[in-house]
Design a protein around this motif. Structure first.
Motif, PDB file in Angstrom:
ATOM      1  N   LYS A  47       2.600   1.143 -10.520  1.00 44.71           N
ATOM      2  CA  LYS A  47       1.563   1.776  -9.812  1.00 44.71           C
ATOM      3  C   LYS A  47       0.323   0.796 -10.101  1.00 44.71           C
ATOM      4  O   LYS A  47       0.018   0.361 -11.019  1.00 44.71           O
ATOM      5  N   THR A  48      -0.459   0.486  -8.964  1.00 48.27           N
ATOM      6  CA  THR A  48      -1.835  -0.063  -9.138  1.00 48.27           C
ATOM      7  C   THR A  48      -2.975   0.227  -8.451  1.00 48.27           C
ATOM      8  O   THR A  48      -2.497   1.109  -7.651  1.00 48.27           O
ATOM      9  N   SER A  49      -3.886  -0.289  -8.224  1.00 44.74           N
ATOM     10  CA  SER A  49      -4.789  -0.080  -7.155  1.00 44.74           C
ATOM     11  C   SER A  49      -5.400  -1.257  -6.537  1.00 44.74           C
ATOM     12  O   SER A  49      -5.523  -2.344  -7.295  1.00 44.74           O
ATOM     13  N   ILE A  50      -5.512  -1.406  -5.441  1.00 46.28           N
ATOM     14  CA  ILE A  50      -6.045  -2.623  -4.584  1.00 46.28           C
ATOM     15  C   ILE A  50      -7.354  -2.415  -3.953  1.00 46.28           C
ATOM     16  O   ILE A  50      -7.641  -1.401  -3.575  1.00 46.28           O
ATOM     17  N   GLY A  51      -8.196  -3.387  -4.433  1.00 47.33           N
ATOM     18  CA  GLY A  51      -9.691  -3.366  -4.096  1.00 47.33           C
ATOM     19  C   GLY A  51     -10.408  -3.002  -5.093  1.00 47.33           C
ATOM     20  O   GLY A  51     -10.008  -2.317  -6.062  1.00 47.33           O
ATOM     21  N   PRO A  52     -11.789  -3.488  -4.917  1.00 55.81           N
ATOM     22  CA  PRO A  52     -12.581  -3.071  -6.146  1.00 55.81           C
ATOM     23  C   PRO A  52     -12.867  -1.692  -6.234  1.00 55.81           C
ATOM     24  O   PRO A  52     -13.497  -1.266  -7.390  1.00 55.81           O
ATOM     25  N   GLU A  53     -12.715  -0.727  -5.210  1.00 52.37           N
ATOM     26  CA  GLU A  53     -13.567   0.467  -5.340  1.00 52.37           C
ATOM     27  C   GLU A  53     -12.657   1.533  -6.329  1.00 52.37           C
ATOM     28  O   GLU A  53     -12.794   2.488  -6.530  1.00 52.37           O
ATOM     29  N   PRO A 106       0.824  -1.184  -0.098  1.00 49.13           N
ATOM     30  CA  PRO A 106      -0.113  -0.022   0.103  1.00 49.13           C
ATOM     31  C   PRO A 106       0.810   1.152  -0.012  1.00 49.13           C
ATOM     32  O   PRO A 106       1.956   1.295   0.370  1.00 49.13           O
TER      33      PRO A 106
END
Lengths: 684, 684
Positions: free
Chosen positions: B240-246, B142
């Motif tokens: 970079k990425t995004s964690i979680g569905p939101e 994170p």
């Protein structure tokens, strides 16, 4: 498959009794309703009837509890287990001091060692034993590869949102939970009705968005805010990133390791000197952006997989080593049984293949090898079963799929998939890249085949296709190898004057042909892929549960019964006192063990011996050597075996060899107790 | 450090000759210029002078070539090596059939096996031998963690763009290349001028954006389009990425494995029963979105690392096992030597530490252990050196850093960092999470220390800080443990009536204090971290280069001289003919080898024996057993050693034990030739 289903299986006499009581509850409940409706009954009479109903319910509940005791998963004390796992740092939430991230966990020292040993056994059991071609491909994957494999379009779960908070949920899991709750809160539900609900539950992940929306309404699912959920929609589970500084090249973290092997197929076939069949293997990370990770370690966002892609002639899926496993009995839960009796069958894999329950030898071979692997690392064989995918669960191209499920306190959990994926994977990559991915079967005898003999008008081809003309003629030549393949092209060109091949429009002027026959000495084919896919993290977690027990039901005396080969530390060495002379012998033995690469635990703390044995038990150290005052006199030490707590007395110079041989499976504890003096020592 | 620098080191007599010729070139060139300027010289005279200059340049060039021959890296035939690496599928570009991605490579079967063996040795040499606490943390990280560690703000390279095409380049590399080119194209450049340029080159990655922009102009760097580059700016190298569905939680792929260990420090210290010093270790993937990956496998975007974090008392960086390595000689390239003589020194690590060249014992201990590891896996010890970081290269908090550099055809490449990072890492995570990360030193004798005794006005604290009041009082109590720490607070409160502690504004009313002294039996401290960090991929690549040679300078007879312990396959088994009886013995021997977990290569092809030996040589199989007609008569076989091509004759029943003992280092080839009959066989 959920915990409810697992419990539902605990059957037999107790089940019949419970059914009888539940029938009496139903009858009594109906009696109470009648009394109330009648309006003429006295309050006391109603109260008595209600009390009787309550008693029956209490009896039913206690019966259910007794049934759970018979079920091994019910004896499992999760509170004590979870506390041990965290305290001994087997597994901890990642980035805990920063608040953590759902679905991410770290392996601490003991679990890390167990995993390394497990992977080592896997590599020997599968890769080495069958000379598989192991690769290590990258996690970063460009979009084109996962577009080709279908993951960009179809690697999705259906998601719903709470319209008030924007919180996201997995739609099928909501439905499964609702059905669990419905069944749990209606113990007197007739069996047929319960089965109906369970059939819906089993198919929860196969519904379309619209079907799922209907079901959610039907089962009264409401969002935490109290409002109904928004409509379900597909959410792609891959983590997206961008590769390179320009920010224009989309990449994903691979959701499985398999694609790396498929795209390398041609090089692998070369590396295997063009011989078929053969298998490639890979151990590595996979990533899935789970919508709502739960079930602790079983549904995580980053996980270790071990995948095998066995490439085989689709017309001959026999396996040369099948006879070596044919008599191995497996517990199978076939498609028909899942929708019918709900009961598993124990059957030799040879019989399962010959009777057609399992599609082919190679698939059956790997199922048996997986079972043997699980037994080798110490999984409880009574808590393993192979569940066949329902037709609705399988991809359209798949021939047959069997999941090895392991029973844990979370129920039966899919840990290893065994799928016959036909030639889907090689086909899509071959088409997308215009790269032939063919293997060759040399024929024992030459065979006459009908072919088309082509003649190209190179000028016409060149004018239309320029640099692509070789691709076009190559595609036509490939089809011409077999008249049956070329015939539709020939017909179209004759009738319409044009047709399309691999996206190129061909006209009559470009090619002429003659139907003829020729002798062939070999046949080219696209191999089928049979894929055993291991979720190493889930296997590790299941092994931790299967290894855990409490000695004498004492919460203070937890033991992990790891086999010596997978135990994180192989031997503890303890001094009976803090004397210098005794400690010197401890250091000497420990150094010798370490030199033989045996992970050793030295515990010189002042705690009692019994306490120090217990501490070693908690991380599953299989053996403990104690140096005492006799050691100084005669050079002997005691060696304690973890599970029996029996001790033997042996020369300290024998310790390393004996422990080494235990770990490498060349010497058993039984042999040791026959060879050396057994001593009785009370532990406390 | 670049190839030019490496070549610049090849010195001695030849170097002096070259200098003399270069001086003559300078003189002749000036003569030519004068003749031209004069305007009175005949064309023939000028032509003759120019020819003489040309001859001198040719002589100089041939001298440079001869110097390169003396340099082992120059003998290396990259074309043949690269072809072998690809053909034998050691390493292949990832997703090749889909066009590939720069900076991503897959390990094929032989490299995958070498790497697994290398990692196994690493684990035994470091983790097991010193009971390090190994962990496996997640790659997904994170944002808050990497913000805390400084990576979000500072893990950058300076990038420039070609304004015409938008293509991106790493600014420091452009400068390095320009200097290489300048030096290469001016062989007659005076030594002092060359050294000036090289000093700029060495600092290329330490310049600020403005400095770098100036240097690029100064060295005349132009974009491929011909325009000058745009201004340089920092580009963050993390994926970079995004964690979680939101889609709201930013995450990165870790650029190093270390942070996972730092954030787990408290649990690790508990797992080590609070004992200091101790080390944690991790083997796993790191990711860096390199701007312009090149140098083949040495600068990639996804790589395997092995990192050790050794936690130690900053006031006592001695290491208990230092005496065991003190006499080990290492080749050191210290800071002063890099900027001065340009020459390395060979020196015992004990002396290097005692003379202050290397900052402390623990750092020196790990440097020596790294050297031993490299020798153990078969790296050429003559092509290893430790280069100290220049002051400009080090982070402000670091005490000392030494990179193990391995010489390959790409020059000297940093493969293992050894950094004393002081307490920076634990400090930043402790502050960001308000989590104490302290270790305890128990004192042998109680010590009198000056402390502040505090008395809080809980009401005043509570009113201002509410739920945070414990944090505030805790922070003050921690400072009060040592009067020297608390004194500035006391002074400020007295003088200003208020001060700030950990971001909280404290006022005089909240706390009163008394300076006093107390006996302490232990001291709390934030441990320093000494970090050896291994780039496993670079080590693997270097090992492949160091292992490669051509037998008798024959391009058709390449050999990889892997040590038995790291060789991808341990033994080849070959039949002399295709007879059934001979093949049966081949299968029998191969099966026995495999049962002892020795990866075995069976080659029953019809190629000549010599050809089959060569094929085994190419993937570095150290031993080859040949089954011939004598085997059928007397049960003996030949066993060939790869590098000497010497063969011995031994009973087939001895083969597995002998090869097993070779691989496990318990039996040498010398011992084998003494024990068994040596037979001479001509290979072709």
């Amino acid at each position: 498959m959920t915990a409810t289903n697992a419990a539902a299986e605990g059957s037999g006499a107790l089940r019949d009794e419970l059914d009888a009581i539940n029938a009496r509850i139903t009858k009594q409940a109906s009696h109470v309703r009648e009394l109330k409706k009648a309006g003429t009954t006295s309050a006391d009479e109603i109260a008595a009837a209600v009390d009787a109903l309550k008693d029956l319910k209490i009896e039913s509940e206690s019966m259910r509890k007794r049934m759970e005791v018979l079920d091994p998963t019910a004896q499992f004390n999760r509170r004590v287990f979870d506390e041990l796992i965290l305290r001994k740092m087997f597994i901890v939430p990642s980035f805990e001091i920063h608040g953590g991230v759902k679905g991410l966990f770290d392996l601490g020292p003991p679990a890390c060692a167990v995993k390394a040993a497990m992977v080592d056994v896997w590599r020997k059991h599968f890769v080495l034993a069958e000379s598989m071609l192991e690769m290590e491909c990258t996690c970063l994957t460009p979009e084109v590869v996962l577009k080709t494999s279908g993951h960009v379009d179809r690697f999705t779960d259906l998601m719903v949102k709470d319209p008030a908070s924007g919180e996201c949920f997995r739609a099928d899991k909501l439905l499964e939970d609702a059905i669990d709750e419905l069944i749990d809160s209606n113990p007197d539900m007739p069996a047929s009705e319960r089965e109906g609900h369970m059939r819906v539950q089993i198919q929860a992940d196969a519904f379309s968005p619209a079907e799922l929306d209907d079901k959610l309404v039907e089962y009264g699912c409401k969002a935490p805010s109290g409002e109904p959920y928004g409509p379900s929609f597909p959410f792609n589970l891959m983590f997206k990133t961008s590769i390179g500084p320009e920010g224009t090249a989309v990449g994903y973290l691979r959701p499985e390791t398999a694609q790396g092997l498929f795209v390398n197929f041609r090089r692998l076939l070369d590396a295997n000197a063009q011989k078929m069949p053969f298998a490639a293997a890979q151990i590595g990370l996979g990533f899935r952006n789970e919508i709502a990770p739960r079930s602790g370690l079983l549904r995580v966002r980053e996980f270790c997989m071990g995948e095998i892609e066995h490439f085989v002639n689709p017309d001959d899926k026999s396996h040369p080593n099948f006879p070596s496993v044919a008599s191995k009995e497996l517990v199978l839960f076939g498609r028909d049984d899942q929708l019918g009796s709900g009961k598993t069958k124990s059957i030799a894999i040879g019989e399962a293949v010959s009777s057609g329950i399992v599609n082919n030898e190679t698939l059956g071979y790997f199922m048996a090898r997986t079972q043997l692997f699980m037994e080798r690392i110490g999984m409880d064989p009574n808590r393993l079963r192979f569940r066949q995918h329902l037709t609705t669960e399988m991809a359209h191209y798949a021939c047959d799929c069997w999941d090895l499920e392991i029973q844990s306190s979370y129920g039966w959990v899919e840990c290893v998939g065994h799928a016959d994926r036909a030639c889907y994977d090689l086909d899509v990559h071959s088409k997308a890249t215009k790269t032939p991915m063919l293997a060759t079967l040399k024929l024992d005898e030459a065979r006459e085949v009908e072919v088309a003999k082509l003649k190209f008008d190179r000028k016409a081809l060149g004018k239309t296709f320029m640099a692509d003309q070789r691709l076009v003629s190559g595609a036509l030549e490939a089809l011409a190898e077999n008249w049956a393949d070329f015939e539709p092209i020939a017909n179209a060109l004759e009738k319409e004057g044009k047709t399309t091949v691999d996206g190129f429009e061909i006209t009559k002027e470009m090619v002429t042909w003659k139907k003829t026959s020729k002798k062939v000495h070999e046949i080219k084919f696209t191999p089928s892929v049979i894929e055993p896919s291991f979720g190493m993290g889930r296997i590790l977690y299941s092994l931790l549960e299967h290894s855990f027990y409490q000695r004498d039901a004492d919460e203070q005396r937890c033991v992990m019964r790891f086999k010596p080969a997978v135990a994180p530390q192989k031997c503890a060495v303890l001094p009976i006192s803090s004397g210098e002379e005794v400690n010197a012998v401890v250091d000497e033995i420990a150094a010798e063990l370490m030199e033989s690469d045996l992970a050793t635990r030295v515990d010189k703390s002042t705690a009692s011996l019994g306490r120090r044995y217990s501490r070693a038990d908690e991380v599953g150290v299989p053996f403990a050597v104690t140096v005492d005052f006799d050691t100084l006199a005669d050079g002997t030490v005691t060696l304690r075996e973890r599970d029996s707590t029996v001790q033997i007395r042996l020369p300290k110079s024998d310790v390393t060899r004996v422990v080494f041989d235990f770990v490498h499976g060349r010497f058993t504890w039984e042999e040791a107790t026959a060879k050396y003096l057994v001593v009785q020592v009370k532990e406390d």
